[in-house]
Design a protein around this motif. Structure first.
Motif, PDB file in Angstrom:
ATOM      1  N   ASP A  42       0.868  -1.181   0.000  1.00  0.00           N
ATOM      2  CA  ASP A  42       0.000   0.000   0.000  1.00  0.00           C
ATOM      3  C   ASP A  42       0.898   1.222   0.000  1.00  0.00           C
ATOM      4  O   ASP A  42       1.937   1.238   0.666  1.00  0.00           O
ATOM      5  CB  ASP A  42      -0.904   0.021   1.238  1.00  0.00           C
ATOM      6  CG  ASP A  42      -2.094   0.966   1.060  1.00  0.00           C
ATOM      7  OD1 ASP A  42      -3.236   0.484   1.025  1.00  0.00           O
ATOM      8  OD2 ASP A  42      -1.865   2.195   0.952  1.00  0.00           O
ATOM      9  N   ARG A  47      -1.162   3.217   6.995  1.00  0.00           N
ATOM     10  CA  ARG A  47      -2.360   2.383   6.847  1.00  0.00           C
ATOM     11  C   ARG A  47      -1.967   0.915   6.685  1.00  0.00           C
ATOM     12  O   ARG A  47      -2.609   0.030   7.252  1.00  0.00           O
ATOM     13  CB  ARG A  47      -3.215   2.838   5.662  1.00  0.00           C
ATOM     14  CG  ARG A  47      -4.507   2.035   5.570  1.00  0.00           C
ATOM     15  CD  ARG A  47      -5.505   2.566   4.546  1.00  0.00           C
ATOM     16  NE  ARG A  47      -5.788   3.951   4.752  1.00  0.00           N
ATOM     17  CZ  ARG A  47      -5.441   4.936   3.905  1.00  0.00           C
ATOM     18  NH1 ARG A  47      -4.862   4.645   2.759  1.00  0.00           N
ATOM     19  NH2 ARG A  47      -5.703   6.183   4.169  1.00  0.00           N
ATOM     20  N   ASP A  83     -10.126   2.348  -8.336  1.00  0.00           N
ATOM     21  CA  ASP A  83     -10.425   1.725  -9.633  1.00  0.00           C
ATOM     22  C   ASP A  83      -9.476   2.128 -10.765  1.00  0.00           C
ATOM     23  O   ASP A  83      -9.121   1.303 -11.601  1.00  0.00           O
ATOM     24  CB  ASP A  83     -11.856   2.095 -10.054  1.00  0.00           C
ATOM     25  CG  ASP A  83     -12.876   1.788  -8.962  1.00  0.00           C
ATOM     26  OD1 ASP A  83     -12.540   1.057  -8.018  1.00  0.00           O
ATOM     27  OD2 ASP A  83     -14.007   2.281  -9.072  1.00  0.00           O
ATOM     28  N   TYR A 253      -8.113   4.918   8.786  1.00  0.00           N
ATOM     29  CA  TYR A 253      -8.076   6.090   7.896  1.00  0.00           C
ATOM     30  C   TYR A 253      -7.655   7.401   8.546  1.00  0.00           C
ATOM     31  O   TYR A 253      -7.062   8.234   7.869  1.00  0.00           O
ATOM     32  CB  TYR A 253      -9.445   6.289   7.231  1.00  0.00           C
ATOM     33  CG  TYR A 253      -9.812   5.206   6.248  1.00  0.00           C
ATOM     34  CD1 TYR A 253      -9.387   5.280   4.925  1.00  0.00           C
ATOM     35  CD2 TYR A 253     -10.571   4.106   6.638  1.00  0.00           C
ATOM     36  CE1 TYR A 253      -9.720   4.285   4.013  1.00  0.00           C
ATOM     37  CE2 TYR A 253     -10.905   3.100   5.729  1.00  0.00           C
ATOM     38  CZ  TYR A 253     -10.476   3.195   4.422  1.00  0.00           C
ATOM     39  OH  TYR A 253     -10.806   2.213   3.534  1.00  0.00           O
ATOM     40  N   TYR A 262      -5.666  11.693   2.385  1.00  0.00           N
ATOM     41  CA  TYR A 262      -6.887  10.990   1.969  1.00  0.00           C
ATOM     42  C   TYR A 262      -7.845  10.954   3.161  1.00  0.00           C
ATOM     43  O   TYR A 262      -7.697  10.131   4.052  1.00  0.00           O
ATOM     44  CB  TYR A 262      -6.525   9.582   1.496  1.00  0.00           C
ATOM     45  CG  TYR A 262      -7.691   8.664   1.186  1.00  0.00           C
ATOM     46  CD1 TYR A 262      -8.963   9.138   0.899  1.00  0.00           C
ATOM     47  CD2 TYR A 262      -7.500   7.279   1.145  1.00  0.00           C
ATOM     48  CE1 TYR A 262     -10.014   8.284   0.620  1.00  0.00           C
ATOM     49  CE2 TYR A 262      -8.533   6.411   0.855  1.00  0.00           C
ATOM     50  CZ  TYR A 262      -9.779   6.917   0.603  1.00  0.00           C
ATOM     51  OH  TYR A 262     -10.818   6.062   0.319  1.00  0.00           O
TER      52      TYR A 262
END
Ligand SMILES: NC(=O)c1ccc[n+]([C@@H]2O[C@H](COP(=O)([O-])OP(=O)(O)OC[C@H]3O[C@@H](n4cnc5c(N)ncnc54)[C@H](O)[C@@H]3O)[C@@H](O)[C@H]2O)c1
Length: 411
Positions: A42, A47, A83, A253, A262
């Protein structure tokens, strides 16, 4: 089964909610006899560390995907990133000799589809797409009825999907709210629905006429801030999300947002949101079937309504997923036969796990040796591509007006 035995060595890319739960913690808990998690990648290293602890693994962490592939040589890569990033990761994984499971949607543009399909062909590896709705017990039962000719030839479908104002709003808090990242909800969300149609009908869509407007979120909102946590309007906003009330989301998060900016609770009323929140489409299939479809993202209920109209009858399902009243833990499919044939009420109990048991059934199909695919539920890149192409055509039609052709793909 002993460590290092013939379990599939898999690597996980993207450990937000979906990667951490469905393809991390749950996969190891339920299918650990068949898979071994060998690496996690990641871009957000904080995270990734938190996800690793939540999954309960000691697998090494990477921020560099090619480096992970070179060092670990996994047999399988599970892609759970946003995506628009799927294509690069899928192609790289295939080129490195791994099979891939991609979260839906397969990708977001026709060019990216082409890249993925070419790499799959070139390498001879396999891409699975996680169309878990095919595995929901009601979907499987409806497929059996259609295939058995219970209502004769299907001529049209009424299909309406309702996202409630928690789930629906969630797409407007994050990267999904931008066409460039998600392809819009005609791609990101409707890929499930268009795939269900393609699978139920065993045919490809050829033309779409659609409308899509932003009527509720984004610039249509009454006020806005950057994110809920710091918003001056939180006391009067219907969409105020207190992340700290959800320890799972908060851990995964909130602090990690310091690494990449984010925010899990970004404002649903941001001016720059550019996707529709209210969508309708009519779709014509190669087989001649006509579909009337809609997707709404701010309803007080969550679920869908689908009806198949045939020469000899009609199949109806109203599936409740969340609503402000108690709905039975059993769904009822109505099989109504024409010409005085009466009605059959087919009761389908919910099963435990996501999508009323669909998530578990899909993992069984992919990982349990000897699983039989009687209903052709396991989906590959062609199915992933076809549903995305239908969504791209729908967005184009909604944006420019008129009907749009859905490009054909080889069988
Ligand atoms: N099948 C389903 O029902 C279902 C349900 C939820 C989500 N999904 C899909 O799962 C995917 C992930 O969804 P999510 O809600 O967990 O997203 P998310 O945004 O919460 O998490 C994505 C993670 O990917 C990481 N990432 C971004 N780009 C990366 C890159 N190039 N390399 C490595 N890591 C990268 C991010 O740091 C983040 O941790 C999406 O494609 C989504 O459509 C499918």
């Amino acid at each position: 089964m002993a460590e290092g035995s013939n379990r599939t060595r898999y690597a996980l890319v993207g450990v937000g909610n979906r990667g951490t739960t469905m393809w991390g913690r749950e996969l190891l808990a339920g299918w650990g006899d068949y898979v071994e998690l060998v690496g996690i990648c990641d871009l957000n290293t904080m995270r990734a560390e938190r996800a690793r602890a939540m999954i309960g693994t000691a697998a090494p962490l990477y921020a560099d995907f090619p480096q992970m592939m070179a060092e670990l040589k996994p047999q399988l890569v599970v892609v759970c990133t946003p995506d628009d990033t799927h294509d690069d990761i899928i192609v790289e994984a295939l080129e490195a000799g791994a099979d891939v499971i991609s979260e839906k949607p397969l990708t977001t543009t026709a060019e990216k589809i082409e890249r993925i399909r070419a790499a799959e062909q070139r390498t001879g590896r396999r891409v699975d797409v996680s169309f878990n709705y095919r595995f929901a017990p009601t979907a499987a039962r409806i497929k059996e009825l259609i295939d058995a000719g219970a209502i004769g030839e299907v001529v049209s479908v009424d299909f309406h999907w309702y996202l409630d104002n928690q789930h629906g709003a969630d797409y407007f808090r994050r990267w999904h709210a931008f066409r460039a990242r998600s392809g819009s909800l005609f791609v990101h969300k409707a890929t499930h629905h268009f795939d269900l149609l393609n699978w139920y009908l065993d045919s490809d869509p050829v033309e779409v006429k659609a409308h899509g407007e932003l009527l509720h979120y984004g610039r249509k909102g009454p006020f806005r801030g950057e994110r809920c946590r710091t918003c001056p309007h939180k006391a009067r906003c219907d969409y105020y999300l207190d992340l700290s009330a959800d320890p799972f989301l908060d851990t995964l998060y909130e602090e990690p947002s310091a690494v990449d900016g984010y925010f899990r609770d970004a404002c649903v009323y941001r001016e720059e949101i550019d996707i529709p929140d209210t969508m309708t489409a009519t779709i014509r299939y190669a087989s001649g079937v006509q579909v009337s479809y809609s997707l709404n993202t701010y309803m007080p209920v969550e679920g869908h309504h689908i009806a198949f109209n045939g020469h000899r009858g009609r199949i109806e399902l109203r599936q409740y997923e969340k609503q402000p009243w108690e709905a039975p833990a059993v769904d009822e499919i109505l099989l109504i036969r024409s010409f005085g044939g009466g009605v059959e009420r087919i009761r389908v109990p919910h099963e435990p796990g996501g999508h009323y048991g669909g998530d578990n059934r899909m993992r069984d199909m992919i990982f349990r040796p000897g699983a039989q695919d009687r209903l052709r539920q396991r989906a590959g890149s062609r199915a992933g591509a076809m549903s995305v192409l239908c969504g791209i055509a729908a967005l184009e039609s909604a944006t420019k007006g008129g009907a749009c052709a859905v490009p054909a793909l080889p069988a």
